[in-house]
Every structure is written in C-alpha cells, then in structure tokens.
Design a protein around this motif. Structure first.
Motif, PDB file in Angstrom:
ATOM      1  N   LEU A 118       0.817  -1.220   0.000  1.00 33.87           N
ATOM      2  CA  LEU A 118       0.000   0.000   0.000  1.00 33.87           C
ATOM      3  C   LEU A 118       0.850   1.269   0.000  1.00 33.87           C
ATOM      4  CD1 LEU A 118      -2.836  -0.693   2.594  1.00 33.87           C
ATOM      5  CD2 LEU A 118      -2.625  -1.448   0.224  1.00 33.87           C
ATOM      6  N   PHE A 119       2.159   1.107   0.264  1.00 39.06           N
ATOM      7  CA  PHE A 119       2.959   2.299   0.514  1.00 39.06           C
ATOM      8  C   PHE A 119       3.974   2.564  -0.578  1.00 39.06           C
ATOM      9  CE2 PHE A 119       1.697   0.314   4.576  1.00 39.06           C
ATOM     10  CZ  PHE A 119       0.745   1.265   4.923  1.00 39.06           C
ATOM     11  N   SER A 120       4.395   3.807  -0.622  1.00 40.22           N
ATOM     12  CA  SER A 120       5.382   4.238  -1.599  1.00 40.22           C
ATOM     13  C   SER A 120       6.674   3.443  -1.455  1.00 40.22           C
ATOM     14  CB  SER A 120       5.654   5.723  -1.364  1.00 40.22           C
ATOM     15  OG  SER A 120       6.861   6.092  -1.954  1.00 40.22           O
ATOM     16  N   ASP A 177       8.915   6.487   8.272  1.00 34.24           N
ATOM     17  CA  ASP A 177       7.529   6.566   7.798  1.00 34.24           C
ATOM     18  C   ASP A 177       6.702   5.346   8.186  1.00 34.24           C
ATOM     19  OD1 ASP A 177       8.134   8.954   6.360  1.00 34.24           O
ATOM     20  OD2 ASP A 177       9.069   7.704   4.814  1.00 34.24           O
ATOM     21  N   LYS A 208       3.862  11.599  11.293  1.00 35.45           N
ATOM     22  CA  LYS A 208       2.913  11.164  10.263  1.00 35.45           C
ATOM     23  C   LYS A 208       3.349   9.807   9.703  1.00 35.45           C
ATOM     24  CE  LYS A 208       1.397  15.777   8.663  1.00 35.45           C
ATOM     25  NZ  LYS A 208       0.430  16.002   9.717  1.00 35.45           N
ATOM     26  N   ALA A 209       3.711   8.937  10.600  1.00 34.62           N
ATOM     27  CA  ALA A 209       4.129   7.578  10.242  1.00 34.62           C
ATOM     28  C   ALA A 209       3.005   6.609  10.575  1.00 34.62           C
ATOM     29  CB  ALA A 209       5.394   7.212  11.010  1.00 34.62           C
ATOM     30  N   VAL A 210       3.153   5.368  10.156  1.00 32.25           N
ATOM     31  CA  VAL A 210       2.192   4.321  10.522  1.00 32.25           C
ATOM     32  C   VAL A 210       2.949   3.171  11.188  1.00 32.25           C
ATOM     33  CG1 VAL A 210       0.703   2.482   9.551  1.00 32.25           C
ATOM     34  CG2 VAL A 210       0.341   4.874   8.885  1.00 32.25           C
ATOM     35  N   ALA A 268      -2.398   7.588   5.187  1.00 35.05           N
ATOM     36  CA  ALA A 268      -1.091   8.067   4.741  1.00 35.05           C
ATOM     37  C   ALA A 268      -1.376   9.225   3.773  1.00 35.05           C
ATOM     38  CB  ALA A 268      -0.296   6.945   4.096  1.00 35.05           C
ATOM     39  N   TRP A 269      -0.398   9.632   3.004  1.00 32.59           N
ATOM     40  CA  TRP A 269      -0.588  10.807   2.160  1.00 32.59           C
ATOM     41  C   TRP A 269      -0.223  10.523   0.716  1.00 32.59           C
ATOM     42  CZ3 TRP A 269      -0.228  10.907   7.255  1.00 32.59           C
ATOM     43  CH2 TRP A 269      -1.010  11.852   7.948  1.00 32.59           C
ATOM     44  N   ASP A 270      -0.836  11.284  -0.196  1.00 29.94           N
ATOM     45  CA  ASP A 270      -0.374  11.192  -1.578  1.00 29.94           C
ATOM     46  C   ASP A 270       0.586  12.347  -1.841  1.00 29.94           C
ATOM     47  OD1 ASP A 270      -1.874  13.482  -2.178  1.00 29.94           O
ATOM     48  OD2 ASP A 270      -3.584  12.312  -2.906  1.00 29.94           O
ATOM     49  N   SER A 271       1.179  12.373  -3.028  1.00 30.88           N
ATOM     50  CA  SER A 271       2.231  13.368  -3.253  1.00 30.88           C
ATOM     51  C   SER A 271       1.662  14.777  -3.390  1.00 30.88           C
ATOM     52  CB  SER A 271       3.085  12.987  -4.459  1.00 30.88           C
ATOM     53  OG  SER A 271       2.255  12.741  -5.555  1.00 30.88           O
ATOM     54  N   ALA A 272       0.344  14.882  -3.588  1.00 29.53           N
ATOM     55  CA  ALA A 272      -0.275  16.209  -3.608  1.00 29.53           C
ATOM     56  C   ALA A 272      -0.574  16.689  -2.189  1.00 29.53           C
ATOM     57  CB  ALA A 272      -1.554  16.173  -4.440  1.00 29.53           C
ATOM     58  N   GLN A 276      -4.878  10.105   2.619  1.00 25.04           N
ATOM     59  CA  GLN A 276      -5.480   8.952   1.944  1.00 25.04           C
ATOM     60  C   GLN A 276      -5.731   7.861   2.975  1.00 25.04           C
ATOM     61  OE1 GLN A 276      -6.410   8.538  -1.179  1.00 25.04           O
ATOM     62  NE2 GLN A 276      -5.441  10.236  -2.284  1.00 25.04           N
ATOM     63  N   LEU A 281      -7.837   1.337   0.656  1.00 26.82           N
ATOM     64  CA  LEU A 281      -6.720   0.783  -0.124  1.00 26.82           C
ATOM     65  C   LEU A 281      -6.517  -0.696   0.217  1.00 26.82           C
ATOM     66  CD1 LEU A 281      -3.844   3.452  -0.173  1.00 26.82           C
ATOM     67  CD2 LEU A 281      -5.754   3.174  -1.740  1.00 26.82           C
TER      68      LEU A 281
ATOM     69  N   LEU B   2       4.341   9.390   5.739  1.00 24.08           N
ATOM     70  CA  LEU B   2       4.194   8.152   4.955  1.00 24.08           C
ATOM     71  C   LEU B   2       3.366   8.421   3.699  1.00 24.08           C
ATOM     72  CD1 LEU B   2       4.574   5.084   4.669  1.00 24.08           C
ATOM     73  CD2 LEU B   2       2.492   4.793   6.034  1.00 24.08           C
ATOM     74  N   LYS B   3       3.926   8.051   2.560  1.00 18.41           N
ATOM     75  CA  LYS B   3       3.208   8.212   1.289  1.00 18.41           C
ATOM     76  C   LYS B   3       2.609   6.871   0.866  1.00 18.41           C
ATOM     77  CE  LYS B   3       4.689  12.495   0.106  1.00 18.41           C
ATOM     78  NZ  LYS B   3       6.102  12.593  -0.286  1.00 18.41           N
ATOM     79  N   ASN B   5       1.223   4.127  -2.062  1.00 22.76           N
ATOM     80  CA  ASN B   5       1.534   3.644  -3.404  1.00 22.76           C
ATOM     81  C   ASN B   5       0.503   4.289  -4.336  1.00 22.76           C
ATOM     82  OD1 ASN B   5       1.563   2.246  -5.824  1.00 22.76           O
ATOM     83  ND2 ASN B   5       1.402   0.209  -4.883  1.00 22.76           N
ATOM     84  N   GLU B   6       0.925   5.305  -5.055  1.00 20.21           N
ATOM     85  CA  GLU B   6      -0.042   6.098  -5.822  1.00 20.21           C
ATOM     86  C   GLU B   6      -0.610   5.363  -7.034  1.00 20.21           C
ATOM     87  OE1 GLU B   6       0.772  10.166  -6.464  1.00 20.21           O
ATOM     88  OE2 GLU B   6       1.284  10.484  -4.357  1.00 20.21           O
TER      89      GLU B   6
END
Lengths: 407, 407
Positions: A118-120, A177, A208-210, A268-272, A276, A281, B2-3, B5-6
């Motif tokens: 699920l994560f970047s 993260d 802002k970690a999980v 978590a966050w998106d790049s914008a 999210q 997800l 944490l980002k 997976n976009e």
C-alpha cells in the motif's frame, strides 16, 4: 525479453526456517537412531480446541448439501467472524474497533508481508533487529532497500533490541515513515508496557508515520498491566494497523486463519499532500488479490469465541506457558541470561557464542533443535530462541538433555 | 510523512463484481418481493463432491487429536496433493510436469494476482480484452501502467478478442514480455486450439517472453481436440506458467484451493543478461509471503483425484454444461449471436446495446443477474456474460423469464 524483479537477487540465500529444516534433515540422515526434539520453529503441537473441531465438522456438512452450500464468501471475511472478533478481542478490552475494520485472512504471514504494497517505494522503513524475517524480506522484494552489506540491508532503519534496552527498541533518532513492532515479541519473547507503546504511538503521530503492530502472540499475556492491542492506546486509530492470528492461541498453524485491523481513521498521504485513508486501499488489495478464507475454517475460528472455545484456548496457552516457564527455569539454573517465557512462548537466551555454533552444539549433543538468534538479525548474534510449542514431556526431556550436554 | 503507493489511485472506482453486487442489493431493496436469479458471477452452487466431504471430515478429525495433529505444512503444499496433481492433471495427458513444479495455494485469483511480483516493473505486458479484471488491476497496482484514458490503461498491450478473430486474439505486432492468456476463456467462453496455442508458445520463445496461462476452466472441455494444459504444447516448459483451481471443477469457491505450475526450465533474465529460472523466485515468494493451504482443505482436494472423486467431478461439470447448453440454446432461439457454453460454463452474448443497459434490462424485466461485458474491457462493450453456475431449475426459469422479457 522479460526481465525479473532484481530486488529478489538482494535477498539472502534462503529463508531461515528452510535453512534449519535442511540442517535438521542432514542430522537425522546421519543419525537415524537419534530422536530429535524440536523447540525451534514456533509451531504448535497440540490438537485444535474441541469447540473448533465441532464447528469445523458442522460447516463441512453444510458444504455437503446444495441447500446449505456456500461458494465465494465476502473477501473480507464473514460478518459472523468479524463481529465476534471485534466484540471479544477489542470492544471487551475497551478498544474501539468495529467489525468492518477487521479483514479476515489465511495468515498473519501473508498480511504482514502484503501490507507494504500500500505504501510508496520511497517510504523509510524502521524494522526491529532481531526480527521475524518476513517484515524485512518483503520490503527487500519490493525494492525499499539497497544491497545487503555487513549483515544489514542498506536503507532500512534498524531498531536494535538488546539487553541494554531490555529488548524494547528506543525511538529512532531519524525520520521514519513505516514502523514494524511486534509484542509479545518474536523472537525475543519480550513485552512492551502501555507507557512504552504510548511513546511509539505519539512518535508515529508526530512523524505522520504508521505503525504495523504484530500482536500474533497476545494470547500469552498473563500480566494484566500489558496491552493486548495497540488500540488500547489513545490516538492509535490514526496511526496503527494491527495483525492477529488464530495460529498461536487456538493452534491454527495448519488450519490457517488470521486477521488484520485497519481503522477507518488510519491514513497516509499522496504526493499532492492529500490524506489517503488506508482502509479503502487495503480493502481494494484484499478484494483484488484474495478470495476469502475457507468457510469451514472461518466457522472453526468463530468457535474460538464461544464460552467453551475461550476456556479451551486458555487451557492450550496455559499449557505452552507451563513449558515456557520450565525452559526458562532450566536455562537460568544452567547460568544462562535470558528474556521471555512468562508472557510469551519464546525464550531468548544469551549463549555467549556464535548462534549457529550454539545451534549445532544443541543439535549434536542434545538432539534439540533451537532457532539461532543470528537468523533474526545482527542483534540476534550470540543468542538462541527456544520455543515452548511442544508437549510438556518433550520439553522436560529436551531440557534434561540440554542440562546433561551443557553442564 | 508516509506516502501511499499512488498506483492505487489509477485504479477505476471499484471492482466489477462489487459493483454488480451493489446494483443487485439496490434492486432487491426496492423490489423486496421479486426473486432474483443470479447468472452473473462465476460462482458454483452445488455441494462439494462426496469424496471431498469425506476426506475433509477425516482430516478435521486428525486435527482433533495430538497424535495426528498437523501444524505448519510445506508452503508449497503437501507431497500427497502435489503428486496427485502432477500424475492426474499432467502426466496422464502426456504433459511432462513433476510434483515439485506444483505450488498449491488458496486461490488462482491470488496466484494470478501475485505472479507479476517476480517481474521487472518495466515489463511490457500483453493482456486480453475482454479479461478477468485481476490480471490488469494487479499490474496497475504494481505500477506497470500509465493512467486510464478512454477506457484503457496506457502502457498495456491489449489483445483484442472479437467476433472477427472468434475471440482468440492475434499475436501482437509489437514486442511484449509478459502475456496473459486464459482458455477456456473467462469471460467469453471461447476455446483455443492446439495449433493456435502453439503459435503463442513459439511467439513467446521468439520474444523471450513468458505466457501466464490461466486454465481454471479446463474441466469443462469436452472436445478432445482441445488442449487442457499449455504444457501439452512442445516447448512450453521454457516459456509458460499455468494456473489451475479446484473452484470450478470440484466447487471449491468457498473451500479455497488452487495451484500454479512453474516448470524448472521457465526463465526470465536479469539486467546483466543472465538467465534467471522462475521456479526458485516463485518458491521464495511463496515461502516468504504464504504459509500453505489449510491441511483439511488439501485432503479434500486430494480426494478429487480418487476414482469416486473423478466421477463426481465429472457429474458436477456435466450438470453445469447442461445448464450452459440450455442458456446458449435459449439465447440463440431469441436471435442472439453468442460464443461459449459448450466447453465452458460461460456464454458471451452480443446484445447490440450498451452492456450495463442490457444488465439493467435483464435485472428489471426478468430479475436475472448477468455480468455486463463492458466490465471486462472495451471489447466487452455491447456484450453480456451469462454463467451456467446455478441449479438447472433456476437456469430454466431464468431463461423462461428472459424469453418473456425480450420476446
């Protein structure tokens, strides 16, 4: 020309437990008359609780009749099981978790392995050392690490668990993260206090970690002051996902059922920069790559929460804890320093020599299989793990043999 | 911070079958007295074969006794099942597949979804249209596509299956690395001849590509000239992986068992140009992220290969094929053009109108649930899929209602 995922090439040669199995098989081939007692892999040995067996049979009978047959179930698990889990494992302990936040699966190994999808790829990952190898290996496969150098993957923030911090890692002094934690711990058997866990939750909120909290061994907790779930800690719903299993409480290692809790608020966050939520997800992943747990198995798991089931699970875990106390007592008598074995089925023993050397010594001289601590990470070097998952009789004989071999 | 997976954000709003379930639930809420007959999702409705039920019960009893209890099994599946599969499903048909090339799992959905992890993110992926959504969605999640534009993900090579090619796609006219094929096909019910399949194997060998061959519906083949396995084609061992399931032959959709065949010779390449066999890579993935299928379920699956089991599976699939013939006959009588329904439980019907419009029409007027072809891809627009998975009585009533609604 099809190219492979080259991250797989970074993985160390083999999976720890396959390695051990190979060494034990070699030993048995060379010593066909010697009986080996396995206190290595954390695999239960006692029969399923009677309540589970009865429910299992009833459900198989339902599958034998067109009128009661069940095909595909909900990917997330049947409502009867999700509801029972939410009520007994969380709401009864004051943790505010609802049935629709529970995702039933066929194993905590799968879930702890799959969740990182699920994560970047750029997420900075903090992983304890020593550690259950799955957390690390699945991040290597995904490409979140560099190569393996001096016993560690580059790019991972290792959280050292040592005698100095009583096997509860300190907060990292760099930004992270994604944080893997496991308590009662595999492999060390150490536990985390409510206050210590709170510092991790606060840290995650701040960063802002999980936190990915593996509570597969919570059924062994007997000290009332210890948290069974991270969701007993205020503020955890926003920053934690928890993994649970029926493997170690009800002996489902060969039956296969587990679950993951993803609270609605966890994000978590998106790049914008948009928040999210992770629940949709994970739901999407679950529905796309998984088709639900076998219906009879879900009925067997549900029976864990019946009155008889609860009593039988208590009896099972009590028996393993009796083994654990015996192992810890025997090793202490031999002068070894150790942790675990009280609120955990694992005993983590400082051997004061190379882990694999200690493994070979116990196998050769005592015919006892342990798990070499070094297999769990650099901080495990010098340790071995003994597991209480065996009959009392085998445990008693194993400790007697170890006493003779090491005395 | 944490980002996520976009790539997940590229996915279309929801999974096809969840969409359908929602529409059906809405309809039932608004029309509580109308009975709905489901010929939509490919889910079996008839009881498990008796041989499987008996083996299932016996294995549950083994789990009820310390002396016969089984904990963790081999991640790849028990030898008894892998051996039975290799002998009956492959060697008996002249396909040279050995037990250690079989990986038992809890679902072909999981396997077809997870297999792409072994390959480079840059792999050029060829996917049929229309298609079972899992192949596509899992590649989107992994980042092998661009955004969704005009009904298609950029970067994917779509293999159009249309009435012009009788629903067997032509070879692509551009280089590809990874090729998904499914025959008997889901959703179209079309089949592939030995000669056609040979051209794909030759193409893959020429391109140094790998074919992911989904044969989940092979038990419905009655035409002896059709291949049941891609490994009946010479040269396929080097370039193909095959997926099979107990869901559709023995009705295991709610019981969960499947398997994947990765021949020892099948390989891809690393960036240094070295050949990398895929068997050890899949083995590593399987051992790291999966913990084996429930032991009683594996015993139930083994019983499929007993003499009674084989006869009972034949009886089950014959019954569904009788339904399929009835559906195909009824729709032909109404003047519809269609494919499938002979060596497949699916019938793919040209509706000559928007797929979802046809779906709504059948639901509203006939109370019958189909699957709108457009949900399987752009080439599915204008089609619907009817499934033979129901009782004969329900199928006969559904077709009668459709006749009344459309005549």
């Amino acid at each position: 020309m099809l190219k492979i995922n080259e991250n797989y090439l970074k993985l160390q040669a083999s999976y720890l437990f396959s390695d051990i199995a190979r060494r034990v098989a070699d030993f048995q081939e060379k010593n066909p008359d010697r009986e080996v007692i396995k206190l290595g892999i954390g695999d239960v040995t006692r029969a399923l609780p009677r309540a589970c067996v009865q429910a299992f049979h009833r459900a198989v009978d339902e599958m034998a009749d067109d009128a009661t047959f069940r095909g595909y179930g909900p990917e997330q698990g049947y409502e009867f099981l999700r509801q029972a889990i939410a009520e007994h494992d969380f709401q009864a302990r004051g943790a505010d978790i609802s049935a629709d936040e529970i995702f039933v699966s066929d194993g905590a190994k799968c879930d702890t392995g799959n969740i990182q999808e699920l994560f970047s790829i750029d997420a900075r990952v903090a992983i304890p050392d020593p550690v259950y190898p799955v957390y690390l290996d699945t991040n290597v496969m995904a490409g979140r690490t560099g190569p393996f150098v001096d016993g560690r993957y580059q790019g991972i923030v290792y959280l050292d668990s040592t005698r100095e911090n009583n096997y509860v890692p300190a907060l990292p002094d760099e930004p992270v993260d994604l944080i893997y934690l496991c308590f009662p711990n595999n492999p060390t058997g150490s536990t985390i206090s409510r206050e210590q866990l709170r510092t991790w939750v606060d840290f995650a909120r701040d960063q802002k970690a999980v936190i990915l909290f593996d509570a597969a061994y919570e059924a062994f907790i007997r000290d009332d002051s210890l948290p069974h779930s991270i969701f007993e800690i205020e503020g955890a719903r926003e920053v934690a996902i928890e993994f649970r299993s029926f493997s170690k409480n009800a002996g489902f290692t060969g039956t296969r059922c587990a679950y993951t809790v993803v609270p609605r608020e966890c994000a978590a966050w998106d790049s914008a920069g948009n928040r999210q939520p992770l629940h949709p997800l994970w739901n999407r992943r679950h529905c796309t790559k998984f088709n639900g747990v076998s219906y009879p198995v879900q009925r067997a798991a549900e029976a864990v929460y019946s009155e008889e089931g609860q009593a039988q699970v208590r009896e099972l875990t009590d028996a393993y804890l009796r083994n654990a106390a015996h192992i810890a007592g025997a090793m202490r008598d031999l002068g070894y320093e150790l942790v675990g074995g009280d609120n955990s089925p694992y005993i983590w023993i400082w051997g004061d020599r190379d882990s694999w050397e200690f493994f070979d010594l116990l196998l050769d001289r005592a015919g006892v299989v342990c798990t070499p601590g070094a297999g769990f990470g650099r901080c495990g070097q010098g340790y071995i793990r003994l597991s209480a998952f065996n009959s009392y009789d085998n445990v008693a004989r194993a400790m007697e043999r170890i006493r003779e071999a090491l005395a």
